[in-house]
Design a protein around this motif. Structure first.
Motif, PDB file in Angstrom:
ATOM      1  N   PHE A 131       0.257   6.891 -10.719  1.00 18.20           N
ATOM      2  CA  PHE A 131      -0.794   7.611 -10.115  1.00 18.20           C
ATOM      3  C   PHE A 131      -1.593   8.500 -10.907  1.00 18.20           C
ATOM      4  O   PHE A 131      -1.348   8.665 -12.425  1.00 18.20           O
ATOM      5  N   VAL A 165       0.895  -1.137   0.148  1.00 19.26           N
ATOM      6  CA  VAL A 165       0.173   0.010   0.038  1.00 19.26           C
ATOM      7  C   VAL A 165       0.629   1.196  -0.110  1.00 19.26           C
ATOM      8  O   VAL A 165       1.711   1.368   0.842  1.00 19.26           O
ATOM      9  N   LEU A 166       0.499   2.069  -0.811  1.00 22.37           N
ATOM     10  CA  LEU A 166       1.116   3.289  -0.839  1.00 22.37           C
ATOM     11  C   LEU A 166       0.111   4.605  -1.155  1.00 22.37           C
ATOM     12  O   LEU A 166      -0.670   4.630  -1.748  1.00 22.37           O
ATOM     13  N   SER A 167       0.310   5.387   0.104  1.00 22.66           N
ATOM     14  CA  SER A 167      -0.708   6.558   0.299  1.00 22.66           C
ATOM     15  C   SER A 167      -0.015   7.815  -0.698  1.00 22.66           C
ATOM     16  O   SER A 167       1.071   7.828  -0.853  1.00 22.66           O
ATOM     17  N   ALA A 168      -1.035   8.624  -0.771  1.00 25.37           N
ATOM     18  CA  ALA A 168      -0.699   9.957  -1.722  1.00 25.37           C
ATOM     19  C   ALA A 168      -0.017  10.851  -0.688  1.00 25.37           C
ATOM     20  O   ALA A 168       0.444  11.834  -1.385  1.00 25.37           O
ATOM     21  N   ASP A 169      -0.066  10.741   0.735  1.00 24.94           N
ATOM     22  CA  ASP A 169       0.501  11.462   1.517  1.00 24.94           C
ATOM     23  C   ASP A 169       2.344  11.431   1.387  1.00 24.94           C
ATOM     24  O   ASP A 169       3.084  12.511   1.608  1.00 24.94           O
ATOM     25  N   ASN A 199       8.986  10.009  -4.335  1.00 21.46           N
ATOM     26  CA  ASN A 199       8.442   9.131  -3.127  1.00 21.46           C
ATOM     27  C   ASN A 199       9.135   8.719  -2.196  1.00 21.46           C
ATOM     28  O   ASN A 199      10.254   8.394  -1.901  1.00 21.46           O
ATOM     29  N   ARG A 221      -3.924  11.660  -6.908  1.00 19.39           N
ATOM     30  CA  ARG A 221      -4.722  10.543  -6.320  1.00 19.39           C
ATOM     31  C   ARG A 221      -4.637   9.151  -6.979  1.00 19.39           C
ATOM     32  O   ARG A 221      -4.008   9.036  -7.796  1.00 19.39           O
ATOM     33  N   ASN A 222      -5.208   8.092  -6.278  1.00 14.35           N
ATOM     34  CA  ASN A 222      -5.135   6.719  -6.821  1.00 14.35           C
ATOM     35  C   ASN A 222      -3.785   6.154  -7.088  1.00 14.35           C
ATOM     36  O   ASN A 222      -3.257   5.732  -8.242  1.00 14.35           O
ATOM     37  N   VAL A 223      -3.047   6.553  -5.980  1.00 15.65           N
ATOM     38  CA  VAL A 223      -1.612   6.165  -6.106  1.00 15.65           C
ATOM     39  C   VAL A 223      -1.566   4.640  -5.938  1.00 15.65           C
ATOM     40  O   VAL A 223      -2.163   3.899  -5.212  1.00 15.65           O
ATOM     41  N   ARG A 224      -0.540   4.044  -6.878  1.00 19.73           N
ATOM     42  CA  ARG A 224      -0.288   2.552  -6.893  1.00 19.73           C
ATOM     43  C   ARG A 224       0.915   2.135  -6.626  1.00 19.73           C
ATOM     44  O   ARG A 224       1.848   2.810  -7.352  1.00 19.73           O
ATOM     45  N   GLY A 242       7.659   7.201   0.462  1.00 18.98           N
ATOM     46  CA  GLY A 242       7.218   5.864   1.051  1.00 18.98           C
ATOM     47  C   GLY A 242       8.283   4.810   1.398  1.00 18.98           C
ATOM     48  O   GLY A 242       9.555   5.040   0.832  1.00 18.98           O
TER      49      GLY A 242
END
Length: 171
Positions: A104, A65-69, A95, A164-167, A97
């Protein structure tokens, strides 16, 4: 598969032009061929959208999981393209993360802000497919199109960007 329906339609039209008695059959036969083609396309669309078990695919616990934050945009620029309703958007994504970034969605909002009063001109989004390892940055480039922005001249363009919708990259 679509070529089969095109061949059938061409054969039906040929027969209608060649034989007078076949002309009364053309409309019903073509209607049936088109209906079968649409039904087959709809069936294929539903089957391909589902996983092997017949259920819609959902992320498993193993999917990173990778969030947009943890994804940041910097050095964002937009230059007028050709035609004037399109803009070339460039920038850099970082990135922060712990897993690699795969893609994205970039949201772009164009506003016209003469004398400090802004009015929204349009919105566009673009899928950015870019693999970025954790702790690294990468440059990207895409186009944003704002139909109708040529109807009223834009004197002071202002762009707002969002993601949004970061994958995350799955292996």
């Amino acid at each position: 598969m679509i070529w089969a329906f095109a061949v059938a339609a061409a054969a039906i039209l040929y027969l209608a032009l060649r034989f007078r008695r076949f002309q009364s059959w053309v409309e019903p036969v073509l209607t049936i061929v088109v209906a079968i083609g649409l039904a087959a396309a709809l069936l294929i669309w539903f089957v391909e959208d589902r996983g092997p078990s017949g259920t819609v695919a959902t992320p498993t616990a193993e999917t990173p999981v990778l969030s947009a934050d943890v994804i940041t945009l910097s050095e964002m620029q937009a230059t007028v393209g050709q035609p004037k309703t399109s803009y070339r958007v460039t920038g850099q994504v970082t990135n922060s993360g712990t897993v690699p970034l795969q893609s994205f969605w970039l949201d772009v909002v164009l506003s016209d802000c003469p004398a400090g009063t802004c009015r929204e001109v349009g919105r566009d989004d673009a899928l950015i497919v870019l693999r970025v390892l954790p702790g690294e940055s990468a440059d990207f480039s895409t186009f944003a199109v704002f139909p109708g922005s040529d109807l009223t001249p834009i004197t002071a363009p202002k762009f707002d960007y969002g993601i949004r919708n970061v994958r995350a990259l799955t292996r």
